[in-house]
Enzyme design. Structure first.
Site, mmCIF file in Angstrom:
data_model
loop_
_atom_site.group_PDB
_atom_site.id
_atom_site.type_symbol
_atom_site.label_atom_id
_atom_site.label_comp_id
_atom_site.label_asym_id
_atom_site.label_seq_id
_atom_site.Cartn_x
_atom_site.Cartn_y
_atom_site.Cartn_z
ATOM 1 N N ASP A 181 0.832 -1.204 0.000
ATOM 2 C CA ASP A 181 0.000 0.000 0.000
ATOM 3 C C ASP A 181 0.865 1.251 0.000
ATOM 4 O OD1 ASP A 181 -2.424 -1.228 -0.004
ATOM 5 O OD2 ASP A 181 -2.786 -1.028 2.142
ATOM 6 N N LYS A 191 -3.956 2.439 -2.944
ATOM 7 C CA LYS A 191 -5.133 3.228 -3.302
ATOM 8 C C LYS A 191 -4.982 4.619 -2.719
ATOM 9 C CE LYS A 191 -7.588 -0.125 -1.568
ATOM 10 N NZ LYS A 191 -8.700 -0.950 -1.049
ATOM 11 N N MET A 249 -8.580 8.689 8.768
ATOM 12 C CA MET A 249 -9.100 9.094 7.446
ATOM 13 C C MET A 249 -10.199 10.150 7.602
ATOM 14 S SD MET A 249 -9.326 5.236 5.806
ATOM 15 C CE MET A 249 -10.269 4.638 7.230
#
Length: 272
Positions: free
Chosen positions: A45, A67, A178
Site C-alpha cells: 500500500d 489506493k 481518514m
C-alpha cells in the site's frame, strides 16, 4: 496407447497479510520482517513502509497496489485476485498494509478470499496508526485521572446522527482515522450532541515520518484551524482532554508529570 507426459502442477503457495505499521520501517514487527525476507511477491500500500522494500524483500517481485483518494488503480477485488493468483503459482505472497490489517484495513476480506480459494494464510498484526501516531505527537490516548477509554472511528464517510450522539456521550478520547475530509461534518456534529466547544483537538499529519506535523485547536475552531494550516491526508485526528498533554519534545519528564497532575486536579475540581 501413447501416454502424454505433462508438467506437474506447481505446489500451492501461501499468503501472509502483514501490518506494516504507520509508515516508519523501524516500527515493522519481527514477524513482518521475516515474512518480507521470505516473500516471492509483495503487494504493498501507499501507507505501508516501502522505501526499503527492495532491501527487506530481496527476492520478491514488488507490486504497488496503493489506493489514493479518488484513484484506485487496483480495486479490492483485484487485490484479492492477485493474492490468490500468485499463491496458486506456488509463491509466498505478502500483502503489506499500512497500520494493522484488521483496523480499517480490509485485511479480513483478503483472508476470506484466501480461504475461499483454499490458500493457506496467516495474519501478522501491525502497529496501528490510531495509537502510534498520537504517541509520536506526545498524546497518550488514556491518562490516569483524565480518561480511561478511547474510541477509534473511521472518518472515511460522514458519521450519522446516532453515531455522533453516541460518540459525544461516551466520553474519553476519540481517534478519527481518514477524517480530514469529513472533519467539517464531525466536529460540529459532536458539538451539536453535547461535546464541549472547548474540547481540544489535534490533527497529526504524516505521523511517524520526518514530515510529521501537528495542528492543535478546539472543537469549535479546528475546522478553520485545519483550513488555515492547509492540513492534508494522511492524518490522524484526536479529540479529547488528553490533547492538552501534547508537547513538542522539549519538555522534561518532571514537567510532563507536573502538567498532567495540574490538569488532573483541574478536571477533578470542575467535576465537583
Amino acid at each position: 496407447m501413447m501416454l502424454r507426459m505433462t508438467d506437474p502442477a506447481p505446489a500451492l503457495g501461501r499468503a501472509t497479510i502483514a501490518g506494516g505499521g504507520p509508515g516508519d520501517d523501524a516500527l515493522l514487527t519481527a514477524a513482518a520482517l521475516e515474512a518480507l525476507r521470505t516473500a516471492d511477491v509483495v503487494l504493498y500500500d501507499r501507507l505501508a513502509p516501502h522505501d526499503r522494500l527492495a532491501e527487506l524483500a530481496p527476492d520478491a517481485e514488488l507490486i504497488d497496489v496503493g489506493k489514493r483518494p479518488g484513484h484506485h488503480p487496483v480495486d479490492q477485488s483485484g487485490i484479492n485476485a492477485l493474492i490468490v493468483e500468485h499463491a496458486r503459482r506456488g509463491a509466498h505472497v505478502v500483502r503489506l498494509k499500512g497500520g494493522d490489517p484488521y483496523v480499517f484495513g480490509r485485511g479480513s476480506e483478503e483472508v476470506l478470499a484466501c480461504h475461499a480459494a483454499g490458500i493457506p494464510v496467516v495474519v501478522v498484526p501491525g502497529v496501528t496508526s490510531s495509537i502510534a501516531v498520537p504517541a509520536a505527537a506526545g498524546i497518550p490516548l488514556t491518562h490516569r485521572g483524565i480518561t480511561r477509554l478511547f474510541t477509534v472511528v473511521s472518518g472515511h464517510a460522514p458519521l450519522d446522527e446516532d453515531e455522533l450522539e453516541h460518540l459525544a456521550k461516551l466520553g474519553g478520547t476519540i481517534v478519527v482515522l481518514m477524517g480530514v475530509n469529513t472533519l467539517p461534518q464531525i466536529a460540529p456534529g459532536l458539538a451539536r450532541h453535547g461535546l464541549g466547544a472547548g474540547t481540544p483537538v489535534a490533527i497529526i499529519e504524516r505521523g511517524c515520518s520526518p514530515e510529521q506535523r501537528t495542528t492543535i485547536g478546539s472543537l469549535d475552531s479546528i475546522v478553520v484551524d485545519a483550513h488555515t494550516a492547509g492540513v492534508a491526508s494522511p492524518a490522524v485526528v484526536v479529540i479529547g482532554e488528553v490533547v492538552r498533554l501534547a508537547y513538542a519534545g522539549d519538555a522534561t519528564a518532571a514537567e510532563l508529570v507536573d502538567r498532567a497532575e495540574r490538569l488532573g486536579a483541574t478536571l477533578s475540581t470542575a467535576a465537583t
